[in-house]
Design a protein around this motif. Structure first.
Motif, PDB file in Angstrom:
ATOM      1  N   LEU A  71      33.821  41.719  41.775  1.00 22.96           N
ATOM      2  CA  LEU A  71      33.789  40.495  42.573  1.00 22.96           C
ATOM      3  C   LEU A  71      34.017  40.773  44.060  1.00 22.96           C
ATOM      4  O   LEU A  71      33.716  39.921  44.900  1.00 22.96           O
ATOM      5  CB  LEU A  71      34.847  39.508  42.052  1.00 22.96           C
ATOM      6  CG  LEU A  71      34.563  38.885  40.689  1.00 22.96           C
ATOM      7  CD1 LEU A  71      35.742  38.032  40.239  1.00 22.96           C
ATOM      8  CD2 LEU A  71      33.302  38.038  40.722  1.00 22.96           C
ATOM      9  N   TYR A  85      32.307  36.715  35.800  1.00 20.66           N
ATOM     10  CA  TYR A  85      33.421  35.768  35.631  1.00 20.66           C
ATOM     11  C   TYR A  85      33.740  35.543  34.154  1.00 20.66           C
ATOM     12  O   TYR A  85      34.910  35.478  33.753  1.00 20.66           O
ATOM     13  CB  TYR A  85      33.066  34.436  36.299  1.00 20.66           C
ATOM     14  CG  TYR A  85      33.335  34.378  37.776  1.00 20.66           C
ATOM     15  CD1 TYR A  85      34.619  34.572  38.283  1.00 20.66           C
ATOM     16  CD2 TYR A  85      32.307  34.123  38.680  1.00 20.66           C
ATOM     17  CE1 TYR A  85      34.867  34.508  39.649  1.00 20.66           C
ATOM     18  CE2 TYR A  85      32.547  34.061  40.045  1.00 20.66           C
ATOM     19  CZ  TYR A  85      33.836  34.258  40.527  1.00 20.66           C
ATOM     20  OH  TYR A  85      34.085  34.197  41.865  1.00 20.66           O
ATOM     21  N   ALA A 104      39.997  33.067  37.116  1.00 20.01           N
ATOM     22  CA  ALA A 104      38.602  33.466  36.967  1.00 20.01           C
ATOM     23  C   ALA A 104      37.727  32.296  36.527  1.00 20.01           C
ATOM     24  O   ALA A 104      36.624  32.077  37.048  1.00 20.01           O
ATOM     25  CB  ALA A 104      38.494  34.619  35.970  1.00 20.01           C
ATOM     26  N   SER A 107      37.379  29.780  39.383  1.00 15.89           N
ATOM     27  CA  SER A 107      36.506  30.322  40.425  1.00 15.89           C
ATOM     28  C   SER A 107      35.045  30.211  40.005  1.00 15.89           C
ATOM     29  O   SER A 107      34.170  29.862  40.810  1.00 15.89           O
ATOM     30  CB  SER A 107      36.862  31.793  40.684  1.00 15.89           C
ATOM     31  OG  SER A 107      38.188  31.914  41.116  1.00 15.89           O
ATOM     32  N   TRP A 108      34.790  30.518  38.755  1.00 18.52           N
ATOM     33  CA  TRP A 108      33.428  30.406  38.218  1.00 18.52           C
ATOM     34  C   TRP A 108      32.925  28.962  38.307  1.00 18.52           C
ATOM     35  O   TRP A 108      31.809  28.706  38.752  1.00 18.52           O
ATOM     36  CB  TRP A 108      33.443  30.915  36.791  1.00 18.52           C
ATOM     37  CG  TRP A 108      32.129  30.944  36.079  1.00 18.52           C
ATOM     38  CD1 TRP A 108      30.889  30.764  36.611  1.00 18.52           C
ATOM     39  CD2 TRP A 108      31.930  31.195  34.689  1.00 18.52           C
ATOM     40  NE1 TRP A 108      29.928  30.873  35.656  1.00 18.52           N
ATOM     41  CE2 TRP A 108      30.533  31.145  34.459  1.00 18.52           C
ATOM     42  CE3 TRP A 108      32.784  31.462  33.631  1.00 18.52           C
ATOM     43  CZ2 TRP A 108      29.987  31.352  33.196  1.00 18.52           C
ATOM     44  CZ3 TRP A 108      32.241  31.672  32.375  1.00 18.52           C
ATOM     45  CH2 TRP A 108      30.863  31.617  32.156  1.00 18.52           C
TER      46      TRP A 108
END
Length: 673
Positions: A71, A85, A104, A107-108
Motif C-alpha cells: 500500500l 485490502y 484496512a 480504508s478499502w
C-alpha cells in the motif's frame, strides 16, 4: 451502515502496525516456518509475487506485512488495491490483529464505496467487529443491512446467516431465529430462498445436540412452519429419532413439519424422513374416545366424534395412521371395556360428564384404575379431587380461564377496578364467586359488593339486586329521586342465560344501566341458539367462550367440513377435531410411562393450529385456554371491541349524569319559587 473516516496517511500506518505485530510475533516464539524477506529490498512486482505466495501458503504473518507494504508503493497498479485490502484485512484478522483488520476494511470502503457490496468485505467486517466486541455497531449495521435493498442479495444473505450464528453463539436464540426469518422474508426469488435454506441446514447439522435443543426451545408455536423455525424443529426431531420410546411422537412432529413447512425446498426433509422410516418403521397411534353417544348428551358426543373423524381422515392423508376406538359412556360397563382395550390405546379423550369421570376411579383400587394405565384428557372444566397433570389432564376450559378473561377485560382494558359479584346460593355460584375474587385481586381489582340470591325464589331477586346496589328502603315511595351511583363499575353474574334474562332488567329498574355485566361461558353457549327480543338490556353485557366461527381456525374447520360434506362447525365439533390432532402428535406412550413423560410430550403436541381458542399447558401439565369475549345481540352474539365497549359505558354514565343534573336543576327551581 456506519460511516467511515478517510485516512490520508493510512498506508504507512498500516505498515507500522504490521511491523509491530510481526516483531511481537517473533518475540513470542511464534515465527512461521516460511522465511520472511525484507519488503524494502523487493521491487514492487516481486513484492506482489511474495505477498501472493505467502497468502496461498497461508503464511498470514508474512502476507499481512507484504500487503501492508504494497500500500506504500506509488507504482502499485491501482487495479490491485481491492485484492491488497481484502487480503490484508483477512490476514490481519487471522493473526488476531483486529484493529489492523478494521483499518484496512475502512480504508478499502473509503477508496471504493462498492467494497461493502462484497460478501468477503461484509463477513470480514462482521467477524472483526465481533472480535472487537463492538455489539452496538453490529446492531446498527444489522439495521442498515435489512434496509439496504440495493445491496446484492448474495451479500445480504451471507450476512444474515452470519448474524444468525452470531446471536446463537451468544445465547440469544430468539433473536438468532428472528434475524434469519427477517432476511429470508426479503429474498428476491425462490432460488435465493433455497440457497439460504441449504446453508442453514448445513449450519444446523454441524451443531451438537445441546445447541439444536436450545434453538428448538425458542420456537414460538405460531412460527413453527416458517423458515428457519421449521428447519430447527425438524433437525431436533432427527436428533431425537434414535430414542425408540419416543419415535412415534417424533415421527409425527417431523411428518407435520415436512408436509406443512412453508419453505421452498422440502425434498431434503422428505429424504431424511424416508431414511428414518425405513430404519425405525411407520408408527401407528392408538387412541380411545369415551363419549356419550346416546341419551341426553348423545348429540354432543356425536358432534365431537364428527370432528374427530374429520381429523382422522385429514391425518391419514398425511400418512399419520390413527387407530380410533370409541366407547359409549351411556352403556353400562363402559369403563370396563375401556380398561380392557389393548395397551397401545394409551391416550383417552373424555369423558364429557363429571359422573362418568368419577366412574374411572371411585371404588377402584389404585393400580387397577384406567387413570393408572392411560393418559386421560377429560372434556371437563375441573378434575375434582384428582391432581391435574399427575393423575389426569384436561382438554377443556377451566372456570379460572373464563373468569380471568373477564377480570382482565374489566381491570386491564376498561380500567374498572371496583367490582361486584351477584351469585346464586348454590355450589356453582359460590365457586365462581370465589374464583372471581381470586382472579381480580392480583390485577388490582377490588370487590366492593358481594350479594347472593336464592336461585329458585324469583320474588327475592329484585330485592337482592336492590341490596347490592344499596337502594334506599323508601325507593318505591320516591321514584322521582335519583338513586345513588353504585360504588362499582362492573358486576359478575355467574348463572345461566335464562336467569340472566330475568336478572338484568332488575338492575336497569334500579338505574344500574351504566354497569358492565359479566357472565360465564354458559351465556355464550346458550347464545349460539338464542333470539333476543330486546337488546337494550345487553349492550353492556359480556361473556367468554372458547369458540368463534369467524376466527382463522374456525373458518378453516368449516372449510374442511364443507369440503367433506360434514355440515356446520361449532364448539363441540372443533373440540373433537382439535383433540384428535393433538393426541395424534402426542403419540402412543412408551411402556412404563409416567406423568412426566406425558407433560414433556404435551409441549410439542400442543403446537397445532387450533380451530377453537388455543389451549396451553404449563410444565406441570395444568391446562389453560384463551377465551373470546362476546356481547349478546338480537341473533346471538358478536365479538366485542374493548374501545367501543368503553365508549358505550361512557355514554351510559353521561346519560345518568344528565338525569341527575336535571333532577338537581328541578330542585333548585323549586327552592326559588
Amino acid at each position: 451502515m456506519c460511516t467511515m473516516k478517510r485516512h490520508t496517511a493510512m498506508p504507512s500506518i498500516l505498515r507500522t502496525i504490521a511491523l509491530l505485530a510481526l516483531v511481537a510475533f517473533f518475540a513470542l516464539g511464534c515465527a512461521p516456518r516460511q522465511s520472511i524477506k525484507s519488503a524494502d529490498l523487493l521491487a514492487t512486482p516481486n513484492l506482489v509475487v511474495e505477498a501472493e505466495t505467502a497468502w496461498k501458503a497461508r503464511n498470514y504473518p508474512a502476507a499481512e506485512l507484504y500487503y501492508a507494504a504494497l500500500l506504500e508503493r506509488p507504482d502499485l497498479d491501482k487495479a490491485m488495491l481491492p485484492t491488497v485490502y481484502d487480503r490484508l484485512a483477512d490476514s490481519a484478522f487471522r493473526n488476531g490483529h483486529y484493529h489492523q483488520a478494521r483499518v484496512a476494511l475502512e480504508s478499502w470502503a473509503n477508496m471504493d464505496a462498492k467494497a461493502v457490496e462484497l460478501s468477503s468485505w461484509e463477513l470480514t467486517y462482521l467477524d472483526t467487529m465481533a472480535a472487537l466486541n463492538r455489539g452496538e455497531r453490529l446492531q446498527n449495521h444489522l439495521k442498515w443491512l435489512l434496509s439496504a435493498r440495493a445491496l446484492p442479495w448474495a451479500t445480504r444473505s451471507d450476512a444474515g446467516l452470519w448474524y444468525g450464528e452470531y446471536s446463537r453463539s451468544r445465547g440469544e436464540f430468539e433473536r438468532s431465529l428472528e434475524t434469519l426469518a427477517a432476511f429470508y422474508a426479503q429474498a428476491p426469488t425462490n432460488a435465493d430462498r433455497v440457497v439460504m435454506e441449504t446453508a442453514y441446514r448445513a449450519t444446523l447439522k454441524a451443531l451438537d445436540d445441546k445447541r439444536v435443543m436450545e434453538l428448538s426451545q425458542a420456537i414460538p408455536a405460531e412460527n413453527q412452519w416458517l423458515f428457519p423455525y421449521v428447519l430447527v424443529g425438524f433437525e431436533q426431531g432427527v436428533r431425537k429419532a434414535t430414542d425408540k420410546e419416543s419415535w412415534s411422537t417424533v415421527w409425527r412432529a417431523m411428518r407435520n413439519l415436512a408436509a406443512r413447512g412453508q419453505i421452498v425446498d422440502r425434498a431434503p426433509m422428505d429424504r431424511v424422513l424416508a431414511t428414518l422410516e425405513a430404519r425405525y418403521g411407520l408408527p401407528r397411534v392408538g387412541l380411545a374416545l369415551a363419549l356419550p353417544l346416546t341419551g341426553p348428551y348423545g348429540k354432543v358426543g356425536v358432534k365431537i366424534l364428527r370432528g374427530a373423524g374429520l381429523a382422522q381422515w385429514r391425518l391419514a392423508q398425511e400418512a399419520v395412521d390413527v387407530d380410533l376406538r370409541v366407547i359409549n359412556t351411556e352403556v353400562p360397563g363402559w369403563e370396563k371395556r375401556l380398561a380392557e382395550l389393548p395397551a397401545q390405546y394409551s391416550v383417552v379423550g373424555g369423558p364429557l360428564r363429571v359422573q362418568a369421570f368419577k366412574q374411572l376411579y371411585e371404588g377402584i383400587a389404585p393400580g387397577q384404575r384406567v387413570l393408572d394405565n392411560r393418559a386421560v384428557f377429560t372434556f371437563l372444566s375441573s378434575l375434582g379431587d384428582m391432581e391435574e397433570g399427575r393423575e389426569a389432564w384436561r382438554f377443556f376450559s377451566s372456570h379460572n380461564d373464563e373468569v380471568r378473561s373477564l377480570t382482565s377485560l374489566a381491570v386491564n382494558d376498561l380500567g374498572i377496578r371496583d367490582l361486584a359479584v351477584f351469585y346464586p346460593e348454590e355450589g356453582f355460584g359460590r365457586s365462581m364467586a370465589e374464583t372471581f375474587y381470586r382472579e381480580a385481586a392480583p390485577l388490582g381489582g377490588r370487590i366492593r359488593g358481594m350479594q347472593s340470591y336464592p336461585p329458585r325464589d324469583l320474588k327475592q331477586w329484585s330485592k337482592r339486586v336492590g341490596a347490592l346496589l344499596k337502594v334506599p328502603a323508601n325507593f318505591s315511595e320516591n321514584k322521582d329521586v335519583p338513586l345513588p351511583m353504585p360504588d362499582f363499575g362492573a358486576v359478575f353474574l355467574p348463572d345461566g342465560w335464562n336467569q340472566a334474562q330475568t336478572l338484568l332488567p332488575n338492575f336497569f329498574f334500579y338505574e344500574g344501566d351504566q354497569l358492565l355485566f359479566l357472565g360465564p361461558s354458559l351465556w355464550s353457549r346458550a347464545l349460539d341458539n338464542a333470539q333476543i327480543a330486546d337488546e337494550h338490556y345487553y349492550r353492556l353485557a359480556v361473556c367468554p367462550g372458547p369458540w368463534w366461527e369467524g376466527s382463522e381456525g374456525g373458518r378453516a374447520l368449516q372449510g374442511a367440513l364443507t369440503e367433506e360434506g360434514l355440515g356446520n362447525a361449532d364448539f363441540w365439533v372443533a373440540l373433537g377435531y382439535d383433540f384428535l390432532r393433538f393426541a395424534g402428535r402426542l403419540g402412543a406412550l412408551p411402556a412404563g410411562w409416567d406423568a412426566d413423560d406425558v407433560n414433556a410430550r404435551i409441549a410439542s403436541a400442543s403446537r397445532i393450529d387450533f380451530s377453537m381458542a388455543p389451549i396451553s399447558w404449563d410444565s406441570q401439565g395444568v391446562a389453560s385456554q384463551e377465551q373470546y369475549l362476546f356481547s349478546p345481540v338480537r341473533n346471538g352474539k358478536r365479538l366485542i371491541n374493548a374501545a367501543s365497549l368503553a365508549d358505550s359505558i361512557a355514554k351510559a354514565k353521561a346519560r345518568r349524569d344528565k338525569r341527575l343534573g336535571a333532577y338537581e336543576k328541578r330542585q333548585e327551581e323549586g327552592k326559588t319559587r
